[in-house]
Scaffold this motif. Structure first.
Motif, mmCIF file in Angstrom:
data_model
loop_
_atom_site.group_PDB
_atom_site.id
_atom_site.type_symbol
_atom_site.label_atom_id
_atom_site.label_comp_id
_atom_site.label_asym_id
_atom_site.label_seq_id
_atom_site.Cartn_x
_atom_site.Cartn_y
_atom_site.Cartn_z
ATOM 1 N N TYR A 351 -16.333 7.330 -20.556
ATOM 2 C CA TYR A 351 -16.611 8.535 -19.768
ATOM 3 C C TYR A 351 -16.496 8.272 -18.265
ATOM 4 O O TYR A 351 -16.023 9.123 -17.517
ATOM 5 N N SER A 352 -16.947 7.108 -17.830
ATOM 6 C CA SER A 352 -17.020 6.831 -16.394
ATOM 7 C C SER A 352 -15.890 5.954 -15.882
ATOM 8 O O SER A 352 -15.642 5.907 -14.669
ATOM 9 N N GLY A 353 -15.228 5.238 -16.800
ATOM 10 C CA GLY A 353 -14.204 4.300 -16.367
ATOM 11 C C GLY A 353 -14.767 3.064 -15.697
ATOM 12 O O GLY A 353 -14.035 2.296 -15.074
ATOM 13 N N SER A 354 -16.058 2.840 -15.839
ATOM 14 C CA SER A 354 -16.737 1.729 -15.172
ATOM 15 C C SER A 354 -17.441 0.843 -16.200
ATOM 16 O O SER A 354 -17.974 1.326 -17.203
ATOM 17 N N PHE A 355 -17.475 -0.465 -15.892
ATOM 18 C CA PHE A 355 -18.198 -1.414 -16.730
ATOM 19 C C PHE A 355 -19.645 -1.584 -16.286
ATOM 20 O O PHE A 355 -20.356 -2.458 -16.801
ATOM 21 N N ALA A 356 -20.086 -0.771 -15.339
ATOM 22 C CA ALA A 356 -21.429 -0.946 -14.781
ATOM 23 C C ALA A 356 -22.510 -0.809 -15.839
ATOM 24 O O ALA A 356 -23.455 -1.603 -15.878
ATOM 25 N N GLN A 357 -22.399 0.204 -16.702
ATOM 26 C CA GLN A 357 -23.423 0.390 -17.729
ATOM 27 C C GLN A 357 -23.444 -0.771 -18.708
ATOM 28 O O GLN A 357 -24.513 -1.231 -19.127
ATOM 29 N N LEU A 358 -22.274 -1.288 -19.044
ATOM 30 C CA LEU A 358 -22.199 -2.431 -19.943
ATOM 31 C C LEU A 358 -22.894 -3.643 -19.324
ATOM 32 O O LEU A 358 -23.616 -4.382 -20.014
#
Length: 424
Positions: A351-358
């Motif tokens: 959804y975000s295109g980011s690995f930040a949540q991971l």
């Protein structure tokens, strides 16, 4: 103002979660040999008795310090806090008795709900040391571990005021880290401390009562609706999402687990179905309010496959996790926690295109897992070297129910009194 409907909802959810621990006793009890069933079930009931008392005395004061206008004393970098006004729950008692109009539900209702989480987490660990642990040593371990591990970790994860996990943006709706990774890591540590069972080998220890296993899994699934939906604290749309995911993910996990069993061994087993259901419940716990049901089904299906393979790792790596606490709860908890890094609504990678949540999910899983493992190993090692944690070999071989508790799980017949009767 005080909402009786919301208060009733929370109290009912708490009762459902408490019912999970007797369900776990049946689940674990059916998996061990017939001469260890009393010992196994008593470890769960012992957890209920001890942890409930400790939670009321000081557990809540540690886990939910800084949540009100109270005086809390913090340790190093907020690592450990305790709210002295909450010791013994006197203040919560007064608030509940006054039925204050400025709260949706009494604090005491939340106290009861969270107590059941502490109880089931401790009980889960016992499966890793089945067939070979002393009951007294287990109770000492449970009391120390819940104090120095679970209560602080619950604060990290569930305390929305000062817990680092909510502040960092970690998603753990109902306890994938605080309950399952926490218990799984502790179970691994104790399995290493106590060592392998006599005759440990693949296929050497078979469940003595699969109907007990199925019954226990059914009770766990029933109670888990309170576990997940109840974590919302209100009967609203989020609770409904959590409820549906708690239905769908375990169902898909059963299919995944049975598929692997069929392909590997040629047969889909009842114990496999029960284990698959629990695996799906574990995996969906942190994610139940953050996934659409479609992604919830995929999570459950994949978790069933992954954990079915994971339970065989103990034979390759040489540790005796008797009832697969590591393979189901540690691996399933990690899998569900990391899955959110990819598929969580709004913040997941797709959804975000980011690995930040991971990254946040991985950090939380790692922190809780390492902390729990290290302290559980130290506590278990000290108990083993002092009072002894493992039963004698001869008691283990004979079955520890009689040696430890003086009871047998199954008395199939009574010896007849053959004393002659005098006839006059």
């Amino acid at each position: 103002m005080l909402d009786q409907g919301q208060t009733g909802f929370l109290l009912i959810m708490a009762a459902l979660v408490l019912f999970m621990t007797p369900g776990l006793a049946f689940f674990y009890g059916g998996l061990v040999k017939a001469k260890s069933v009393i010992s196994m079930m008593m470890m769960s009931f012992g957890a209920i008795a001890l942890v409930a008392v400790l939670w009321v005395l000081y557990g809540y004061a540690i886990a939910f310090a800084n949540t009100g206008d109270h005086t809390a004393v913090s340790g190093v970098v907020g690592f450990f806090s305790i709210d002295w006004n909450l010791i013994g729950l006197g203040q919560a008692f007064e608030q509940a008795r006054s039925s204050a109009d400025d709260v949706a539900y009494p604090t005491m209702a939340f106290v009861g709900f969270q107590a059941t989480f502490a109880i089931i987490t401790v009980a889960l660990i016992s499966g890793a040391i089945a067939d070979r642990a002393k009951f007294g040593a287990w109770m000492v371990f449970a009391g120390v571990w819940v104090t120095v591990v679970y209560f602080p970790v619950a604060s990290w994860v569930f305390n929305l005021t000062s817990g680092w996990a909510p502040v960092w943006g970690v998603i753990d709706f109902a306890g994938g880290t605080a309950v399952h990774i926490n218990a799984g890591a502790a179970g691994l540590a104790l399995a290493l401390v106590l060592g392998k069972r006599v005759g440990f080998a693949k296929g050497a220890h078979k469940p003595h009562n699969p109907p007990f296993v199925l019954l226990g899994a059914a009770i766990l699934w029933f109670g888990w609706f309170g576990f997940n939906a109840g974590s919302e604290g209100a009967a609203d749309g989020i609770a409904a999402i959590a409820w549906v995911n708690t239905l769908a993910a375990p169902a898909a996990a059963i299919l995944g687990w049975l598929l692997v069993e069929k392909l590997k061994d040629g047969k889909a087993t009842s114990v496999g179905a029960a284990s698959g259901a629990v695996t799906g419940l574990v995996a969906i716990t942190p994610a139940c309010a953050a996934l659409t049901p479609g992604w919830g089904i995929l999570l459950g299906f994949l978790a069933g496959i992954v954990c079915c393979f994971a339970i065989d790792w103990k034979y390759r790596l040489g540790f005796d996790d008797s009832l697969d606490v590591v393979g189901v709860h540690l691996v399933g908890g990690i899998f569900g926690t990391l899955y959110l890094g990819f598929f969580a609504n709004d913040t997941g990678l797709i959804y975000s295109g980011s690995f930040a949540q991971l990254g946040k999910q991985a950090a939380a899983a790692g922190a809780v897992g390492v902390y729990s493992f290290v302290l559980a190993f130290v506590i278990g090692w000290i108990i083993e070297k002092t009072m002894g944690f493992r039963v004698k070999t001869e008691d283990e071989v004979a079955g520890i129910d009689t040696a430890v508790h003086g009871e047998e799980g199954y008395v199939l017949y009574e010896e007849r009194d053959e004393t002659p009767v005098s006839v006059r």
